[in-house]
Design an enzyme around this catalytic site. Structure first.
Site, PDB file in Angstrom:
ATOM      1  N   ASP A 204      47.394  41.098  47.288  1.00 40.91           N
ATOM      2  CA  ASP A 204      48.033  42.205  46.539  1.00 40.91           C
ATOM      3  C   ASP A 204      47.143  43.440  46.608  1.00 40.91           C
ATOM      4  O   ASP A 204      46.001  43.356  47.031  1.00 40.91           O
ATOM      5  CB  ASP A 204      48.195  41.794  45.066  1.00 40.91           C
ATOM      6  N   ASP A 206      45.987  45.061  44.004  1.00 39.23           N
ATOM      7  CA  ASP A 206      45.421  45.228  42.665  1.00 39.23           C
ATOM      8  C   ASP A 206      46.260  46.249  41.886  1.00 39.23           C
ATOM      9  O   ASP A 206      47.479  46.292  42.078  1.00 39.23           O
ATOM     10  CB  ASP A 206      43.931  45.606  42.728  1.00 39.23           C
TER      11      ASP A 206
HETATM   12  N1  LIG Z   1      44.133  41.874  41.962  1.00 42.04           N
HETATM   13  C1  LIG Z   1      43.359  40.821  41.684  1.00 42.04           C
HETATM   14  N2  LIG Z   1      42.384  40.919  40.745  1.00 42.04           N
HETATM   15  C2  LIG Z   1      41.585  39.855  40.473  1.00 42.04           C
HETATM   16  N3  LIG Z   1      41.708  38.662  41.058  1.00 42.04           N
HETATM   17  C3  LIG Z   1      42.659  38.524  41.985  1.00 42.04           C
HETATM   18  N4  LIG Z   1      43.008  37.470  42.739  1.00 42.04           N
HETATM   19  C4  LIG Z   1      44.033  37.849  43.541  1.00 42.04           C
HETATM   20  N5  LIG Z   1      44.366  39.142  43.311  1.00 42.04           N
HETATM   21  C5  LIG Z   1      43.533  39.585  42.343  1.00 42.04           C
END
Ligand SMILES: Nc1ncnc2[nH]cnc12
Ligand SMILES: CSC[C@H]1O[C@H](OP(=O)(O)O)[C@H](O)[C@@H]1O
Length: 257
Positions: A204, A206
């Site tokens: 992703d 974040d």
């Molecule tokens: N955006 C994110 N922040 C923290 N841990 C994660 N693990 C997978 N995506 C994450």
């Protein structure tokens, strides 16, 4: 005796059919789950699901010391940590693999060391990842045609919550990927003279990007990309030499006070 251990993260299941399952008791309690022993590409490997068999341990409650101790006791010298991470940069896209080369620790209250006194150790973390394994994983991922980044700085947050937008913008200044589990797994492995490599899959963008991340998305994208991690492990593990020439264990010579 397995020389290679895999710690599988969110959404990483079925890396092999276990031949044996071993219940290990350690001075730090039980690992996240009984350790599974099996073969990958003809090499004996031990596997622990980091969050437990049914994802019952959140990142701040993972029994990190028990996991590392259990692998050491079984004869493991090299650990491969498989993780799902958020991206802090446009060019680290969901589905990409990152062979992490540095980290920044933003965790707050974990068991970071095996040496709480009277024996005191200060372990060197300048180059925390095993150079031998990093090279093999990067070259193999390229050979397989997977989108892979040779380097990346992983910022490890305490969790279990995701970051605020302000935090994410701050982390973006100095890291490439974000997750909740690399620390203290890597510190503890090093304190026992074990090699550690991280295969991170970007799931992703974040929360600096428009759409905030959620846990379901992480698991969905990880499931979609699981085959890459599996193929990479299958092809790269037989290439890891039995004898270690990386120097990862040399830190033991000078870490005690
Ligand atoms: N955006 C994110 N922040 C923290 N841990 C994660 N693990 C997978 N995506 C994450
Ligand atoms: C399921 S969303 C957040 C969760 O996913 C990552 O897990 P892992 O590092 O074990 O793959 C992240 O670190 C969080 O623990």
């Amino acid at each position: 005796m397995p020389r290679i251990g895999i710690i599988g993260g969110s959404g990483v299941y079925g890396v092999f059919e276990p031949k044996e399952t071993v219940k290990v008791h350690t001075p730090y309690g039980r690992p996240s789950a009984p350790v599974e022993i099996g073969e990958i590409g003809g090499v004996e490997v031990a596997f622990i699901p980091r969050h437990g068999k049914h994802h019952e341990f959140p990142p701040h409650e993972v029994p990190y010391r028990a996991n590392i101790w259990a692998l050491k006791e079984l004869g493991v010298e090299r650990i491969i940590g498989v993780t799902a991470v958020g991206s802090l940069r446009e060019e680290y896209r969901p589905g990409d693999i990152v062979i992490t080369d540095q980290f920044i620790d933003f965790t707050k209250k974990r068991d970071y060391t095996f040496y709480n006194g009277p024996r005191v150790a200060h372990v060197s973390m300048a180059d925390p990842f095993c150079p031998e394994m990093r090279k093999i994983f990067y070259e193999t991922a390229k050979e397989l045609g997977f989108p892979v980044h040779e380097k990346g700085t992983y910022v490890c947050i305490e969790g279990p919550r995701f970051s605020t937008r302000a935090e994410s913008f701050m982390f973006r200044q100095y890291a490439h990927i974000i997750g909740m589990t690399l620390v203290p797994e890597i510190n503890l492995a090093r304190e026992l003279g074990m090699c550690y490599a991280n295969i991170a899959t970007v799931t992703d963008y974040d929360v600096w990007a428009d759409k905030p991340v959620d846990a379901q998305e992480v698991l969905r994208v990880m499931a979609e990309n699981n085959y890459k991690v599996q193929e990479l492990l299958r092809k790269a593990i037989p290439r890891i030499p039995e004898e270690r020439k990386c120097g990862c264990a040399d830190v033991l010579k000078s870490m005690f006070v």
